[in-house]
Scaffold this motif. Sequence first.
Motif, mmCIF file in Angstrom:
data_model
loop_
_atom_site.group_PDB
_atom_site.id
_atom_site.type_symbol
_atom_site.label_atom_id
_atom_site.label_comp_id
_atom_site.label_asym_id
_atom_site.label_seq_id
_atom_site.Cartn_x
_atom_site.Cartn_y
_atom_site.Cartn_z
ATOM 1 N N VAL A 210 0.854 -1.186 0.000
ATOM 2 C CA VAL A 210 0.000 0.000 0.000
ATOM 3 C C VAL A 210 0.891 1.237 0.000
ATOM 4 O O VAL A 210 1.759 1.370 0.856
ATOM 5 C CB VAL A 210 -0.920 0.004 1.235
ATOM 6 N N THR A 211 0.663 2.134 -0.969
ATOM 7 C CA THR A 211 1.590 3.260 -1.099
ATOM 8 C C THR A 211 0.981 4.623 -0.785
ATOM 9 O O THR A 211 1.680 5.622 -0.772
ATOM 10 C CB THR A 211 2.197 3.311 -2.517
ATOM 11 N N ASN A 212 -0.317 4.663 -0.574
ATOM 12 C CA ASN A 212 -0.921 5.938 -0.158
ATOM 13 C C ASN A 212 -2.244 5.685 0.584
ATOM 14 O O ASN A 212 -2.787 4.575 0.557
ATOM 15 C CB ASN A 212 -1.116 6.880 -1.356
ATOM 16 N N ALA A 213 -2.749 6.734 1.225
ATOM 17 C CA ALA A 213 -3.938 6.588 2.071
ATOM 18 C C ALA A 213 -5.174 6.215 1.259
ATOM 19 O O ALA A 213 -6.042 5.478 1.728
ATOM 20 C CB ALA A 213 -4.188 7.877 2.850
ATOM 21 N N SER A 214 -5.245 6.710 0.039
ATOM 22 C CA SER A 214 -6.388 6.415 -0.811
ATOM 23 C C SER A 214 -6.482 4.911 -1.096
ATOM 24 O O SER A 214 -7.532 4.287 -0.984
ATOM 25 C CB SER A 214 -6.246 7.209 -2.112
ATOM 26 N N GLN A 215 -5.334 4.363 -1.422
ATOM 27 C CA GLN A 215 -5.256 2.928 -1.704
ATOM 28 C C GLN A 215 -5.574 2.125 -0.436
ATOM 29 O O GLN A 215 -6.250 1.091 -0.492
ATOM 30 C CB GLN A 215 -3.838 2.632 -2.172
ATOM 31 N N LEU A 216 -5.117 2.623 0.700
ATOM 32 C CA LEU A 216 -5.370 1.950 1.975
ATOM 33 C C LEU A 216 -6.874 1.878 2.255
ATOM 34 O O LEU A 216 -7.406 0.831 2.644
ATOM 35 C CB LEU A 216 -4.640 2.691 3.098
#
Length: 403
Positions: free
Chosen positions: A85-91
């Motif tokens: 996971v590379t950013n909060a949106s993806q999380l």
Amino acid sequence: MGFHLLISGIILVFLHSISEAERLDLNAYEYIRIFKTPLALGSCPSRRVRFDSGKVLTETCSFSAGNQGQSSYRSEEYPRNMSLVTNASQLLDFIGLCEGRAASYIGILNDGDCVEIEMSTLVTFSKEHVTHLYKDFYQPKVDTLSNDMGKRIPKDFSHYVEDSFYLNRIGYGGLEVILVQTQFSSSKEARIAAAFHMDSFSPSKNLDSIAKIAGIPKKIMVIILSSLSNSLTEIRKYKGSEGLIEALKFIKELEKYMRWNVRGGRHHNEQTRIPVSYEFLPYTETSKDPVGLEEKSAWKAVCLLEIEAHKLYKCQSVETNKRLPTGFRRPSCTNIKRLMKDAKLKRFLLHGKRSIWFKLTAEEKMKLASVFSEKISSVQAEINKETKQLKKFKKGLDLETEF
Ligand SMILES: *[C@@H]1O[C@H](CO)[C@@H](O)[C@H](O)[C@H]1NC(C)=O
Ligand SMILES: *[C@@H]1O[C@H](CO)[C@@H](O)[C@H](O)[C@H]1NC(C)=O
């Protein structure tokens, strides 16, 4: 009391033809986290309500739509997911984001936030951090209110239940999430760790391999979200090589626990007893617009903004315990602190708007996302500028101290 019974009786016969668009979906554990007791099928949910005085109180509801339910058991495969996971949106995409109308109607934001948003504010995305997420969702049984009541609510009574919802569907099962965040000493190590190909659904095996390939992480953070555990979430932090051993031990225990509860046949009864998802329908049809895709993305946008604003109030670049050479002024956080206050206020205002999301029109929701995006990015830009200057200053200072 007698009046409520009367209403309940009437409601039994009319509930129907309510459009699906007005349905509220909520993770059951989110509800139970606040109100402690699970809801019975057909009952009206409790809510956390904020009064003008600012006080937040629980409002219970005694209407009922009856409790006759039909169960269905599912035997289909439930996919497990794991991902870098590379950013909060993806999380948020990965663990699932609470639905804005449901969360604000129940009043979850009046005491805090949805669990996945609280989780996201703890995770750092940077060149040195690498985050892996493992998710298992399982819902073998669903109870639905049996809907053989054909008639609508009599007009005279509809205002008593206006804007009230009843529990129409309960999904039983479990959600288990393990998030492993590793922080490396260099971005090079982190890049190697991020490129690691996970081929086993075992966070401990993968962490072990990553430490061998990329190097021992400086820090490890493990966050667990488990609807089957009493605490719902748990956070553990570890440091260095001893920390790695401890972290691996802890995660191995978790894996055993997860397998037992979520996949193991022995605990089948438990899986079909613990609610994991709730679906509410309104007692009366309202004229509210159905929730469109744009509104959903506006909700996600304001959630991400709040996570971002939350992360703005840390001033990490000044070490207060550092000994300074005589005549040196300690770099000051004053400007950054002022900006952070500003960020905090903006976050507070945004949170307030999010907590009444179900009352806003589609237009207001869309506007909110763009207005706050502007406000928050301007504070963010100023904070970044100040931080950069502070870092430069500190670097100069470090050089001075060496001589
Ligand atoms: C988040 O990461 C995903 C996957 O790497 C990427 O597709 C997406 O554009 C990123 N979103 C943002 C807002 O950076
Ligand atoms: C999880 O896995 C399933 C099946 O492999 C897939 O359909 C779904 O989109 C995945 N979800 C995420 C968030 O990656």
